[in-house]
Design a protein around this motif. Structure first.
Motif, PDB file in Angstrom:
ATOM      1  N   ARG A  92      14.506 -20.827  56.262  1.00 31.94           N
ATOM      2  CA  ARG A  92      13.653 -20.598  55.083  1.00 31.94           C
ATOM      3  C   ARG A  92      12.344 -21.375  55.162  1.00 31.94           C
ATOM      4  O   ARG A  92      11.340 -20.959  54.610  1.00 31.94           O
ATOM      5  N   HIS A  93      12.388 -22.561  55.800  1.00 37.80           N
ATOM      6  CA  HIS A  93      11.208 -23.419  55.809  1.00 37.80           C
ATOM      7  C   HIS A  93      10.605 -23.551  57.207  1.00 37.80           C
ATOM      8  O   HIS A  93      10.027 -24.569  57.526  1.00 37.80           O
ATOM      9  N   LYS A  94      10.774 -22.518  58.029  1.00 42.77           N
ATOM     10  CA  LYS A  94      10.393 -22.717  59.431  1.00 42.77           C
ATOM     11  C   LYS A  94       8.888 -22.869  59.670  1.00 42.77           C
ATOM     12  O   LYS A  94       8.482 -23.262  60.758  1.00 42.77           O
ATOM     13  N   ASP A  95       8.077 -22.609  58.646  1.00 45.24           N
ATOM     14  CA  ASP A  95       6.634 -22.785  58.824  1.00 45.24           C
ATOM     15  C   ASP A  95       6.205 -24.220  58.497  1.00 45.24           C
ATOM     16  O   ASP A  95       5.024 -24.544  58.568  1.00 45.24           O
ATOM     17  N   HIS A  96       7.172 -25.033  58.117  1.00 47.58           N
ATOM     18  CA  HIS A  96       6.813 -26.386  57.680  1.00 47.58           C
ATOM     19  C   HIS A  96       6.748 -27.409  58.810  1.00 47.58           C
ATOM     20  O   HIS A  96       6.877 -28.607  58.575  1.00 47.58           O
ATOM     21  N   GLY A  97       6.626 -26.923  60.044  1.00 36.90           N
ATOM     22  CA  GLY A  97       6.295 -27.833  61.151  1.00 36.90           C
ATOM     23  C   GLY A  97       7.432 -28.595  61.797  1.00 36.90           C
ATOM     24  O   GLY A  97       8.594 -28.221  61.723  1.00 36.90           O
ATOM     25  N   ILE A  98       7.031 -29.694  62.408  1.00 35.91           N
ATOM     26  CA  ILE A  98       7.865 -30.426  63.346  1.00 35.91           C
ATOM     27  C   ILE A  98       9.142 -31.012  62.735  1.00 35.91           C
ATOM     28  O   ILE A  98      10.199 -31.037  63.365  1.00 35.91           O
ATOM     29  N   GLY A  99       9.074 -31.462  61.472  1.00 35.83           N
ATOM     30  CA  GLY A  99      10.241 -32.045  60.813  1.00 35.83           C
ATOM     31  C   GLY A  99      11.390 -31.071  60.751  1.00 35.83           C
ATOM     32  O   GLY A  99      12.544 -31.415  61.042  1.00 35.83           O
ATOM     33  N   VAL A 100      11.079 -29.814  60.392  1.00 34.71           N
ATOM     34  CA  VAL A 100      12.097 -28.774  60.272  1.00 34.71           C
ATOM     35  C   VAL A 100      12.712 -28.473  61.646  1.00 34.71           C
ATOM     36  O   VAL A 100      13.923 -28.298  61.775  1.00 34.71           O
TER      37      VAL A 100
END
Length: 307
Positions: free
Chosen positions: A198-206
Motif C-alpha cells: 500500500r505504501h510502496k511509493d514511500h521510499g527506502i524505509g518501506v
C-alpha cells in the motif's frame, strides 16, 4: 517447466518427492543445529536457573564458566539427542508439510490461510514426533556436571522413575506454542507485506521493512511464545532424579513438584517476577536469524544436489 535453479520449493501445490524433502530437511536441521548449539546451551541454562541464583550472568561470563567447569565440550552438551531431534524434526516437518500441502490443496482457502494451516499441522506433527528427544536434550544440557549423560542410561532412568509420561511432559504446551508461533509468523509477515504494498511509493524505509518482514515476524513469534517455552523447560527437568545437578536451588523446584503448566507459570511469576519467564530470550533471538538462514539455505541447496 520452470528453470530448475529458480524453483521455490515451499510454494503452494509445489510437488517435491517426500523422501527428497525429508533428506534435505534432515541435512538442513543438522547443520543449523551444530553451528548454533552453544547458543542453545546458554538459553536453556538461563531458562532453568531460578532468578535468585546468579551462577550464570552475562553471555561471555557464562561461556567462560561452562568452559572452565565442564570443558569446551560442555557447550555442545546434549548434541546426540539434539541432533536426532533436529534431523527427525526437519524430516517430519518438511515431509508432513509436503503431505498436508497436497492433501489440502483442493480447498478454497486463500493461499495464506492454506499455508498457515499446513505449517501449523506440520509443526505440531514434528514437535510431537520428536518430543522424547527434546526431553533428553534439555536434561543433557541442564546437567552442570563434568560427566556427560548417556542416551541409553538416561532413557532407562526416565522410563524407570517417571514412566512413559516422563518422555512427554509438557507436550501439549509444545503443540500450543508451535501453532501460536506459526500463526503469529504468518499474520505478522502478511500484515507487513500488505502494508508495504500500500505504501510502496514511500521510499527506502518501506523497502527495508519489506526486506526484514520474515525476521520481524520470527522475532514477534519468539517474544510471544517464549514464556511457554521457559515454563516447559522447567517442567522437563523438575522430576528428574538428577535435579541436584541442574540447580542449587532445589527449594524453588520443590515448590513446583505437583504443578500443572499454568500453576507453574503463575508460581514463577509470583516468586521470581515477570523477568523469570523471559530469561534467555536474548540468546533465543540471537539464534533465530542464523538458524533460519542456515536451514532454508541448506534445504534448498540439498534439494538441488539430490534432485
Amino acid at each position: 517447466s520452470m528453470d530448475h535453479n529458480k524453483r521455490d520449493y515451499l510454494r503452494k501445490g509445489q510437488h517435491v518427492e517426500v523422501y527428497k524433502s525429508a533428506i534435505a530437511g534432515a541435512v538442513s536441521g543438522l547443520v543449523a543445529r551444530l553451528l548454533t548449539a552453544p547458543m542453545d546451551t546458554l538459553k536453556i541454562r538461563y531458562q532453568i536457573q531460578p532468578m535468585h541464583e546468579s551462577k550464570y550472568g552475562g553471555m561471555l561470563s557464562t561461556v567462560r564458566t561452562i568452559a572452565a567447569e565442564e570443558g569446551a565440550r560442555g557447550l555442545w552438551k546434549g548434541n546426540v539427542p539434539a541432533s536426532i531431534m533436529y534431523v527427525l524434526y526437519g524430516a517430519v516437518q518438511f515431509s508432513s508439510f509436503s503431505t498436508f500441502n497436497e492433501l489440502l490443496s483442493g480447498n478454497n482457502f486463500p493461499p495464506v490461510v492454506h499455508t498457515l494451516i499446513v505449517g501449523a499441522l506440520a509443526g505440531m506433527t514434528s514437535s510431537v514426533a520428536t518430543y522424547p528427544f527434546d526431553v533428553l536434550r534439555t536434561r543433557f544440557v541442564a546437567n552442570r556436571g563434568v560427566k556427560m549423560f548417556k542416551l541409553g542410561v538416561s532413557t532407562l532412568e526416565i522410563w524407570r522413575h517417571e514412566g512413559s509420561q516422563g518422555f512427554f511432559r509438557g507436550v501439549t504446551s509444545s503443540a500450543v506454542s508451535v501453532t501460536l508461533s506459526t500463526s503469529i509468523i504468518f499474520a505478522t509477515y502478511e500484515s507487513i507485506k500488505i502494508f508495504c504494498e500500500r505504501h510502496k511509493d514511500h521510499g527506502i524505509g518501506v523497502e527495508t521493512l519489506e526486506k526484514s518482514a520474515s525476521m520481524i515476524s520470527g522475532v514477534a513469534a519468539k517474544i510471544v511464545t517464549f514464556p511457554i517455552d521457559t515454563v516447559r523447560r522447567r517442567i522437563l527437568v523438575k522430576d528428574s532424579i538428577h535435579l541436584g545437578k541442574f540447580t542449587k536451588s532445589r527449594a524453588t523446584y520443590e515448590r513446583y513438584r505437583e504443578s500443572t503448566f499454568i500453576r507453574m507459570g503463575l508460581s514463577m511469576y509470583k516468586h521470581e517476577g515477570l523477568l523469570s519467564l523471559y530469561r534467555g530470550l536474548t540468546m533465543a533471538l540471537l539464534k533465530t536469524a542464523p538458524t533460519t538462514a542456515i536451514s532454508i539455505g541448506i534445504y534448498e541447496w540439498s534439494l538441488k544436489k539430490i534432485a
